[in-house]
Scaffold this active site. Sequence first.
Site, short mmCIF file in Angstrom:
data_model
loop_
_atom_site.label_atom_id
_atom_site.label_comp_id
_atom_site.label_asym_id
_atom_site.label_seq_id
_atom_site.Cartn_x
_atom_site.Cartn_y
_atom_site.Cartn_z
CG ASP A 211 39.25 40.65 52.66
OD1 ASP A 211 39.44 40.08 53.75
OD2 ASP A 211 39.76 41.76 52.39
CB VAL B 96 46.83 39.83 52.66
CG1 VAL B 96 45.90 39.11 51.69
CG2 VAL B 96 48.22 39.24 52.59
CD GLU C 86 54.33 45.06 54.05
OE1 GLU C 86 53.48 44.66 53.25
OE2 GLU C 86 55.43 45.51 53.69
CE LYS D 250 52.60 41.51 52.38
NZ LYS D 250 51.44 42.04 51.70
CG HIS E 101 55.41 49.60 46.01
ND1 HIS E 101 56.38 50.52 46.29
CD2 HIS E 101 54.46 49.79 46.97
CE1 HIS E 101 56.06 51.22 47.36
NE2 HIS E 101 54.89 50.79 47.79
P1 NAI Z 1 44.34 46.86 54.64
O1 NAI Z 1 44.48 46.53 56.07
O2 NAI Z 1 43.49 48.00 54.25
O3 NAI Z 1 43.78 45.59 53.85
C1 NAI Z 1 44.25 44.29 53.99
C2 NAI Z 1 43.11 43.35 53.65
O4 NAI Z 1 43.62 42.03 53.54
C3 NAI Z 1 42.00 43.32 54.69
O5 NAI Z 1 40.75 43.60 54.07
C4 NAI Z 1 42.04 41.88 55.21
O6 NAI Z 1 40.77 41.39 55.57
C5 NAI Z 1 42.59 41.15 54.00
N1 NAI Z 1 43.12 39.84 54.30
C6 NAI Z 1 43.77 39.40 55.38
N2 NAI Z 1 44.03 38.07 55.26
C7 NAI Z 1 43.57 37.69 54.06
C8 NAI Z 1 43.53 36.43 53.37
N3 NAI Z 1 44.03 35.33 53.90
N4 NAI Z 1 42.97 36.40 52.15
C9 NAI Z 1 42.45 37.53 51.61
N5 NAI Z 1 42.44 38.71 52.23
C10 NAI Z 1 42.98 38.79 53.44
O7 NAI Z 1 45.83 47.05 54.09
P2 NAI Z 1 46.35 47.90 52.85
O8 NAI Z 1 46.71 49.25 53.31
O9 NAI Z 1 45.42 47.74 51.71
O10 NAI Z 1 47.73 47.18 52.53
C11 NAI Z 1 47.78 45.91 51.90
C12 NAI Z 1 49.20 45.65 51.43
O11 NAI Z 1 49.62 46.69 50.55
C13 NAI Z 1 50.25 45.61 52.53
O12 NAI Z 1 51.22 44.65 52.21
C14 NAI Z 1 50.84 47.00 52.50
O13 NAI Z 1 52.15 47.06 53.02
C15 NAI Z 1 50.83 47.26 51.02
N6 NAI Z 1 50.85 48.67 50.61
C16 NAI Z 1 50.15 49.60 51.30
C17 NAI Z 1 50.18 50.94 50.91
C18 NAI Z 1 49.37 51.95 51.65
O14 NAI Z 1 49.54 53.16 51.36
N7 NAI Z 1 48.48 51.55 52.55
C19 NAI Z 1 50.97 51.37 49.75
C20 NAI Z 1 51.62 50.31 49.04
C21 NAI Z 1 51.56 49.01 49.50
#
Ligand code: NAI
Length: 716
Positions: free
Chosen positions: A345, A402, A404, A409, A452
């Site tokens: 992260d 990371v 959306e 990305k 996904h």
């Molecule tokens: P989240 O907001 O909980 O986590 C995202 C994480 O990415 C954060 O901890 C952030 O610090 C980290 N991050 C940001 N920039 C970064 C970088 N440069 N390097 C490493 N880490 C970095 O989001 P969530 O819910 O886990 O979603 C993540 C992805 O999964 C998104 O693309 C979302 O659309 C997708 N997704 C989400 C679902 C859900 O139910 N929440 C279901 C399926 C896919």
Amino acid sequence: MSAIRYELGSDQILTLTIDMPGQSANTMNKAFREALEKTVTKVKGDLENIRGIIVTSAKKTFFAGGDLNELHKVTRDDAGFFEDMVNGMKAQMRALETCGKPVVAAINGTALGGGFEIALACHHRIVLDNNSIQLGLPEVTLGLLPGGGGTQRLPRMIGLEAAFPLLMEGKKLRPSGALKAGIIDELADSSEDMMAKARAFIDANPRCQQPWDKKGFKLPGGAPHHPAMAQKLAIAPAMLKQKTKGCYPAPERIMAAAVEGAQVDFDNGSLIETRYFAELAIGQVAKNMTGTFWFQLNDINAGGSRPEGVERETFKKVGVLGAGMMGAGIAYSTASSGVEVVLKDVSLENAEKGKNYSENLLAKKVSRGRMTEQKKMEVLGRITATDSVADLEGCDLVIEAVFEDSELKARVTAEAEPKLVNNGIFASNTSTIPITQLAEASATPENFIGLHFFSPVDKMMLVEIIVGEKTSDETLARAFDYVQQIGKIPVVVNDSRGFFTSRVFGTFVNEGISMLAEGVHPSSIDNAGLLAGMPVGPLTISDEVSLTLMQHIRSQSRKDLEAAGGTWQPHPAEAIIDQMVNDHGRKGKAAGAGFYEYPAKGKKYLWPELETLYVDSEKARHVKLQDLKDRILFIQAIETIRCLEEGVLRTVEDANIGSIFGIGYAPWTGGAVQFVNQYGVKAFAERATELAAAYGERFSPPALLLEHTETEKPFS
Ligand code: NAI
């Protein structure tokens, strides 16, 4: 070679070893029935020379159960023949049970369904004490009932109340749990120990009768007419209906068979059971569930959607970018399957927080006695939390989870790709952005793919694999291997906005919200969802997903469509979502206010203002429940057919399994395409046309459906 080996020892103990030729597991098919009949005839002839009988198996498992190939083909016309066949086989089992000599089941491996019913027909059950062994009667999960005496013997053994969850939920138990539940009698440390214990039982019990064949037998826990039991049974069907919503005939028939059977002698009870068994076996819900949860799921698990000719890969080191909700879950599932994980992260603190998620889940397992402390430490030891890209060096696969955001990305893709092993795979867990678009940031788009996952990752079994325009077959095959390696179910779809599951899910929630726009009472809407068989109603799930996320996805889709020269067709749900968020500040559950109120203490309840704002009392009174239920199931099925038509979906198997495991599409239907098939394609198209006239063009039958209507050919 017979399916049952007959070995009468000099000690007068007869060992019957079930070993069906040409099959890896024993099943109750024609060959078995014939062998059983011959065996029982021979036993009758030899009875004077037999002191006792041991029933065991030469396979890795004891017995796999009924032959679903046979069961799946039974039709209404065969019902009489089917009943005779079942009764015939049960009569053979009954003949052994009542032969007067002790009969012991030496259970060397998993015994489920019909296999466990054979064991129940024995006087004593000894099981190898091995935690990989499963015991139980899971027929209900395929829409069937235990038709080999299970609904009669189990209640007579442990009482109706204790038998109900095993029969009606299909709970499978490990040997120690089965011993505690009283459905087996002894555990054995080894095969030798098991056989020695079987012989000891025979020595100690030269004459044997089941308790229910003894004079004065009383049902444990009380017979149905016993006042305390009668009181419980009076409300049991209502409680069951509350759970099944009337969508599942199997648990209802199981309860009926067990309770009605408990009021008569065993043999009549057994006939009652067969009647209900035949009714279920020829019924549509069992066909739907067996077809999808058995045949189609097996096809997928056997690699039906995996390109051929690519060597199977075992992943050793996987990188996960983003330790948020999804990344943390992906890391947990991957490490739990024995794979090294680098969880990265932006800060070490964030990454550690993501790792803590695994620690909490594992600690829960330890506290429940389902995992040792040592195993927990092993799994945790596989996760390296980091803020450094350098630690990704040598990963076979990197999955980004990371935020959306396309630009972010793209940045993390470019940063992480060089650290992959030669020919490594880069995957995105995006929920909406097309994979082909994200792959533009990749130096090797043929190795770029969508994985996904669903939330919560540790519980949700499905992974939707998305193939971008440039993704190679080899990458797809290897991604498929990874999904299977972590014990999840892979479905494969082609690229499109929202892919398959999110797209269909969107139609479900929008349909529910548009009912509100028409003036239907919100409680009718959520109840219609439940009565149709969805796990939660559309308004409840909208709150969970959050109305703001729905707005965000819509505006992104609209922007993309218009950029490509298309014209956006507004959905009737949109105005309501915008009013809820923009005018009333009701963003969803996480914000504490959506279609429901979420009091700090107590249960959620519908926001009372909905009634004043939207409900049209005249309309609400006259709304047809069947229309509401149909709209919910039809709109998703129609969108699924569109996905097939556009080539987003590649197979009907992926459509059915993906819809149930990803969206929760009513499991009784066997999935969104099976719903159409079982409704009848022509009848489905007619009803869709009716719905289109009443509720909107979105219900119009797609061209592919009309093609099928002409030939009346189901989708396959
Ligand atoms: P989240 O907001 O909980 O986590 C995202 C994480 O990415 C954060 O901890 C952030 O610090 C980290 N991050 C940001 N920039 C970064 C970088 N440069 N390097 C490493 N880490 C970095 O989001 P969530 O819910 O886990 O979603 C993540 C992805 O999964 C998104 O693309 C979302 O659309 C997708 N997704 C989400 C679902 C859900 O139910 N929440 C279901 C399926 C896919």
